[in-house]
Design a protein around this motif. Structure first.
Motif: not given
Length: 153
Positions: A4-11
């Motif tokens: 969950r620390n790696k998760l980066r969602l785009s706009t």
């Protein structure tokens, strides 16, 4: 590092999930016309990520483009919903089974953690959290190259 620390969602991903959630919750009603400018203002985003999110929703047939180019929320029957979830469940189970056979112990631990989060989100009916968990789950599969080659185009 936890998944969950790696998760980066785009706009565009966040906008997609927000609009999809509104459709699922019927905040955007079946056959309702979607106004891009109004949605962009409401979500406080530019039109580019909104258009990308709308294209994704259109590809999934959650929204339909009319002959005049305007978009509207698709109508769907209860039977169609059941059918879609049945097919998705079968495919996801098969892909996950095949992928985990190739996983390292660390990768299995990450996937089990996400599975627990999915179960909890489902229990409390948090659709947005469910969607984030699904994206995280599949991100892990792709990042660790767990997806079987036969499922990749």
């Amino acid at each position: 590092m936890q998944a969950r620390n790696k998760l980066r969602l785009s706009t565009k991903d966040l906008v997609y999930m927000e609009i999809k959630d509104k459709i699922i919750k019927c905040e955007l009603k079946p056959d309702q016309i979607l106004n891009e400018e109004q949605l962009a203002n409401e979500l406080e985003i530019s039109r580019t990520p909104l258009r990308e999110a709308l294209q994704r929703l259109e590809a999934q047939e959650l929204i339909k483009r009319q002959k005049n180019g305007r978009l509207r929320v698709a109508s769907i029957s209860a039977e169609e919903v059941r059918e879609m979830f049945n097919v998705r469940t079968l495919l996801e189970g098969l892909i996950t089974r095949e992928a985990t056979l190739k996983a390292t112990e660390e990768e299995v631990v990450k996937l089990e953690e996400i599975t627990r989060s999915l179960t909890e989100a489902k229990r409390v009916r948090m659709l947005f959290i469910l969607e984030v968990c699904f994206i995280t789950f599949y991100t892990i599969l792709v990042e660790t190259k767990l997806q079987p080659k036969s499922y990749i185009n």
